[in-house]
Design an enzyme around this catalytic site. Structure first.
Site, PDB file in Angstrom:
ATOM      1  CD  GLU A 139      -0.982  -4.930   6.482  1.00 51.35           C
ATOM      2  OE1 GLU A 139      -0.595  -5.305   5.429  1.00 51.35           O
ATOM      3  OE2 GLU A 139      -1.201  -3.983   6.784  1.00 51.35           O
TER       4      GLU A 139
ATOM      5  CB  CYS B  18      -0.855  -0.209   1.056  1.00 52.15           C
ATOM      6  SG  CYS B  18      -2.798   0.767   0.706  1.00 52.15           S
TER       7      CYS B  18
ATOM      8  CG  HIS C 100      -3.511  -2.996   4.127  1.00 53.08           C
ATOM      9  ND1 HIS C 100      -2.477  -2.405   5.281  1.00 53.08           N
ATOM     10  CD2 HIS C 100      -4.039  -1.626   3.646  1.00 53.08           C
ATOM     11  CE1 HIS C 100      -2.597  -0.909   4.842  1.00 53.08           C
ATOM     12  NE2 HIS C 100      -3.461  -0.869   3.475  1.00 53.08           N
TER      13      HIS C 100
END
Ligand code: GLN
Length: 199
Positions: free
Chosen positions: A182, A80, A180
């Site tokens: 994560e 990102c 993302h």
């Protein structure tokens, strides 16, 4: 143990560290200064606010150290805002030229905030060449609109307002995702980064 550094100046670095802890044989390393990069086998530049991450990297002298890692062939993944910082060409969908600090390491052009505002955030599956189906969370995400030279787009997302745009790109040891990894619990992209470290 494979040491994976996570640039920890702003943004969701803690979530990356937590995700990396889920992978066996990986030791996440918090990177706040160039010294912390001395023995990493791979590096993650997280999402957040790319203008802030860029200027803090510069203040802390991380920029030159990361360029050095890239030149040494260490795998680096920007997610990102991290993808924005790795790109050579960046414009914002609304304001156009941003003049922000970039590492300018990848031959890709990105449009910041390409899908609209925070409330236009969305989750979908993307098909990543060489990886397969990946759960992808887009939050005020950029779009990869061009890749040239040795850079290649590995995944696309088809969006009602922006059309089909790049979501993952690779150039030698450099990898970017506009989403993302994560936050999704889907660790396949990290595994791919680790496979690059072993090459
Ligand atoms: N919109 C942010 C930027 O342009 C990136 C958002 C994110 O990293 N989730 O810097």
């Amino acid at each position: 143990m494979v040491k994976v550094g996570v640039v920890a100046v702003q943004g969701d670095f803690l979530e990356h560290i937590q995700a990396l802890r889920e992978l066996s044989g990986v030791e996440p390393v918090v990177v706040k200064s160039a010294r912390d990069l001395s023995d990493v086998d791979a590096l993650v530049i997280p999402g957040g606010e790319s203008t802030t991450i860029g200027s803090l990297m510069r203040v802390k002298g991380l920029d030159a150290a990361i360029v050095d890692l890239a030149e040494r062939g260490i795998p680096i993944m920007g997610t990102c805002a991290g993808a924005i910082i790795l790109a050579k060409r960046v414009v914002d969908r609304v304001v156009g030229e941003t003049g922000q600090f970039l590492l300018s390491l990848m031959d890709i052009a990105v449009v910041r905030n390409a899908f609209g505002r925070q409330r236009e955030s969305f989750t979908t599956d993307v098909y990543v060449d060489g990886v397969g189906k990946v759960r992808a969370i887009f939050i005020r995400a950029p779009a990869i609109v061009e890749a040239w030279g040795e850079a290649r787009i590995l995944a696309y997302v088809d969006h009602y307002s922006s059309g089909k745009v790049g979501a993952v790109a690779i150039e030698r040891n450099l990898l970017t995702t506009t989403f993302h990894p994560e936050l999704s619990g889907d660790l396949k992209i990290y595994e791919y980064l680790l496979s690059m470290a072993k090459r």
